[in-house]
Design a protein around this motif. Structure first.
Motif, PDB file in Angstrom:
ATOM      1  N   ARG A 225       0.835  -1.212   0.000  1.00  0.00           N
ATOM      2  CA  ARG A 225       0.000   0.000   0.000  1.00  0.00           C
ATOM      3  C   ARG A 225       0.866   1.256   0.000  1.00  0.00           C
ATOM      4  O   ARG A 225       0.589   2.204  -0.741  1.00  0.00           O
ATOM      5  CB  ARG A 225      -0.900  -0.026   1.243  1.00  0.00           C
ATOM      6  CG  ARG A 225      -1.859   1.137   1.334  1.00  0.00           C
ATOM      7  CD  ARG A 225      -2.866   0.901   2.443  1.00  0.00           C
ATOM      8  NE  ARG A 225      -3.775   2.023   2.586  1.00  0.00           N
ATOM      9  CZ  ARG A 225      -4.836   2.023   3.376  1.00  0.00           C
ATOM     10  NH1 ARG A 225      -5.136   0.935   4.080  1.00  0.00           N
ATOM     11  NH2 ARG A 225      -5.611   3.080   3.460  1.00  0.00           N
ATOM     12  N   THR A 226       1.899   1.275   0.840  1.00  0.00           N
ATOM     13  CA  THR A 226       2.770   2.451   0.913  1.00  0.00           C
ATOM     14  C   THR A 226       3.532   2.644  -0.386  1.00  0.00           C
ATOM     15  O   THR A 226       3.568   3.755  -0.958  1.00  0.00           O
ATOM     16  CB  THR A 226       3.761   2.306   2.085  1.00  0.00           C
ATOM     17  OG1 THR A 226       3.025   2.223   3.309  1.00  0.00           O
ATOM     18  CG2 THR A 226       4.710   3.487   2.141  1.00  0.00           C
ATOM     19  N   LEU A 227       4.160   1.574  -0.875  1.00  0.00           N
ATOM     20  CA  LEU A 227       4.963   1.688  -2.093  1.00  0.00           C
ATOM     21  C   LEU A 227       4.098   2.041  -3.299  1.00  0.00           C
ATOM     22  O   LEU A 227       4.490   2.873  -4.132  1.00  0.00           O
ATOM     23  CB  LEU A 227       5.708   0.377  -2.338  1.00  0.00           C
ATOM     24  CG  LEU A 227       6.764   0.007  -1.285  1.00  0.00           C
ATOM     25  CD1 LEU A 227       7.382  -1.352  -1.603  1.00  0.00           C
ATOM     26  CD2 LEU A 227       7.847   1.079  -1.202  1.00  0.00           C
ATOM     27  N   ALA A 228       2.912   1.445  -3.378  1.00  0.00           N
ATOM     28  CA  ALA A 228       2.028   1.755  -4.499  1.00  0.00           C
ATOM     29  C   ALA A 228       1.589   3.214  -4.462  1.00  0.00           C
ATOM     30  O   ALA A 228       1.508   3.886  -5.501  1.00  0.00           O
ATOM     31  CB  ALA A 228       0.810   0.834  -4.467  1.00  0.00           C
ATOM     32  N   GLY A 229       1.307   3.722  -3.263  1.00  0.00           N
ATOM     33  CA  GLY A 229       0.900   5.114  -3.135  1.00  0.00           C
ATOM     34  C   GLY A 229       1.996   6.073  -3.554  1.00  0.00           C
ATOM     35  O   GLY A 229       1.746   7.056  -4.266  1.00  0.00           O
TER      36      GLY A 229
END
Length: 510
Positions: A225-229
């Motif tokens: 979630r963090t990396l995709a954001g």
């Protein structure tokens, strides 16, 4: 036609400027009280501060364009009125989510006010008075953050954290009255069309990026979630650059960054304020929650930074004339990094002398680096693009502050949670302690668990260490970038001005 009273115009525009700039830092002093009363987590505290800076930075270029086109006096009056109304609403709020939303609303208002102040000065003052007026404006812009901390510390000695917002209301109302009475209308209605798509891409891209960084400790830095954001935010911002390259009336022409001094100044201002506002966010909580200082003592404690910043800023032009602009500039950035490395050693038992040993090089370095960086942005552009230079300088400052608060608060949160050992504690107390240091102190006080308080303070010091070393790394990165960009004297690309002038000429004819 009424006579323009230039002294009154300067006083009113500087008051409006001080109102919105001080609000970026002033609420930091009240964070411990907000955390205790609203039970805001460390992540929510970051959003309460950063919602303002993020929206401010995202809308700055669009708001400047609208003000230039439809009237700067209208932008000032509307922005200040919205700022006062949002501040009144904040005084009656008790939920972190509501505070975050209202701070975002204040960011919208500030985006209209700040560029209109400088544009009003440059459009109404005679040429022979303009340089002095702009220098006063720049001094107010630089001093307002620290003055905001001090003013907030004073009112918090007597009233609750809501008094910080009431202070906003008073300043904004006085500025509205002054603007209505003294400031003439000025506009350039045929200047350019409004790039709505570019503005939307900026808001979406920066919003996703900053949201992902602030929420990273909640989900994990390596989580999908963090990396995709982060990746999605960067992709949207890349789309903004591509759109601006094709648009006949761009909010910001990316071709300007071919000019190496312009790029160096923009990057330097961004990373300087990344470190500076991130530091303010971290240290105000350290001084009040770990050292136990009052709000006023905490604000006064950082004044030596300003005392070092002012003379070094005045000295910077003379050093630049004697040794070249890049030398004091790079020395200043290294001093900022050195100061933050010293400050990263603070813990629960540190003396004030260690704090002072870090504040002085931090302030002196900011003063040395800020002046040549700002000059590089404005001097790199022809006279017809000075409004663009001013907007880029403001955007760099606000964007750097927004990202600095996001990244350093996230590093602080990650370091705090990673060092906190809550084994054996009841689940409700452990969850409260994990949310923020203020909550850990409350839980420890209510249960007479002094060990929990001491352990939480030590964990916060670990988070502070990680956060301030991150800020120091940003300052070092900026020094390296400036040295590389200006390594051959920083000659400008000759075709940049011609390209931009041609595009602006086409825009005006369109």
């Amino acid at each position: 036609m009424r006579t323009i009273r230039h002294g009154a115009v300067l006083a009113v525009t500087c008051l409006a400027l001080a109102t919105v700039v001080s609000a970026m830092a002033s609420l930091n002093v009240a964070l411990p009280d907000i955390a205790r009363e609203t039970h805001a987590s460390q992540t929510q505290l970051a959003w309460i501060i950063d919602a303002y800076s993020l929206v401010f930075a995202s809308l700055l270029l669009l708001a400047a364009t609208l003000g230039d086109r439809f009237g700067r006096r209208k932008a000032l009056l509307g922005g200040l009125a919205l700022f006062a109304a949002g501040s009144v609403g904040a005084t009656f709020s008790s939920e972190p989510g509501v505070l975050i939303a209202l701070r975002a609303l204040l960011g919208v208002a500030a985006a209209f006010v700040m560029p209109a102040t400088l544009s009003t000065i440059t459009s109404t003052f005679p040429r022979d008075q303009r340089t002095r007026a702009v220098s006063v404006w720049a001094a107010v812009a630089g001093a307002s953050a620290v003055l905001g901390l001090l003013a907030s510390g004073v009112v918090l000695e007597v009233w609750s954290w809501r008094s910080v917002f009431w202070l906003n209301v008073v300043l904004a109302v006085v500025a509205v009255i002054g603007t209505y009475v003294f400031v003439p209308e000025s506009a350039e209605p045929g200047k350019q069309r409004v790039d709505v798509v570019g503005a939307a891409l900026t808001v979406v891209g920066l919003g996703i990026l900053v949201y992902s960084v602030i929420q990273a400790p909640e989900h994990g830095w390596a989580s999908a979630r963090t990396l995709a954001g982060i990746v999605l935010g960067l992709v949207v911002l890349a789309g903004f650059v591509a759109w601006e390259l094709r648009h006949p009336h761009p909010l910001l022409d990316p071709r300007l960054f071919r000019n190496r001094p312009f790029s160096a100044g923009t990057l330097s201002i961004t990373l300087q304020f990344f470190a500076f506002f991130g530091f303010i966010f971290v240290v105000m909580q350290y001084l009040q929650l770990v050292r136990g200082d009052s709000a006023l003592i905490a604000a006064v404690s950082v004044l030596p930074m300003s005392a070092a910043m002012i003379p070094s800023a005045r000295l910077a032009p003379r050093l630049a004339a004697e040794f070249g602009a890049h030398r004091p500039w790079i020395v200043g950035l290294i001093a900022v990094a050195a100061g933050l490395v010293v400050l990263a050693e603070l813990d629960a038992d540190s003396s004030y002398w260690l704090l002072l040993a870090g504040l002085i090089p931090l302030g002196a370095g900011m003063g040395l680096a800020m002046t040549p960086a700002t000059a590089a942005i404005t001097d790199a552009l022809p006279s017809r693009l000075q409004n663009v230079g001013s907007a880029v300088n403001d955007l760099s400052r606000e964007l750097g502050g927004a990202l600095g608060i996001a990244v350093l608060s996230s590093a602080l949160n990650a370091g705090y949670r990673g060092s906190l050992d809550l084994e054996g504690l009841p689940a409700p107390i452990a969850e409260a302690a994990r949310s923020s240091l203020a909550a850990a102190n409350i839980a420890g006080t209510r249960t007479n668990d002094t060990a929990l308080i001491e352990h939480a303070n030590d964990a916060f010091a670990s988070g502070l260490h990680l956060a301030l070393l991150t800020g120091a790394g940003a300052a070092v990165l900026s020094a390296v970038a400036v040295a590389l960009l200006l390594r051959h004297g920083g000659s400008r690309s000759p075709d940049v001005h011609a390209d931009t002038d041609a595009r602006l000429g086409a825009s005006e004819r369109g």
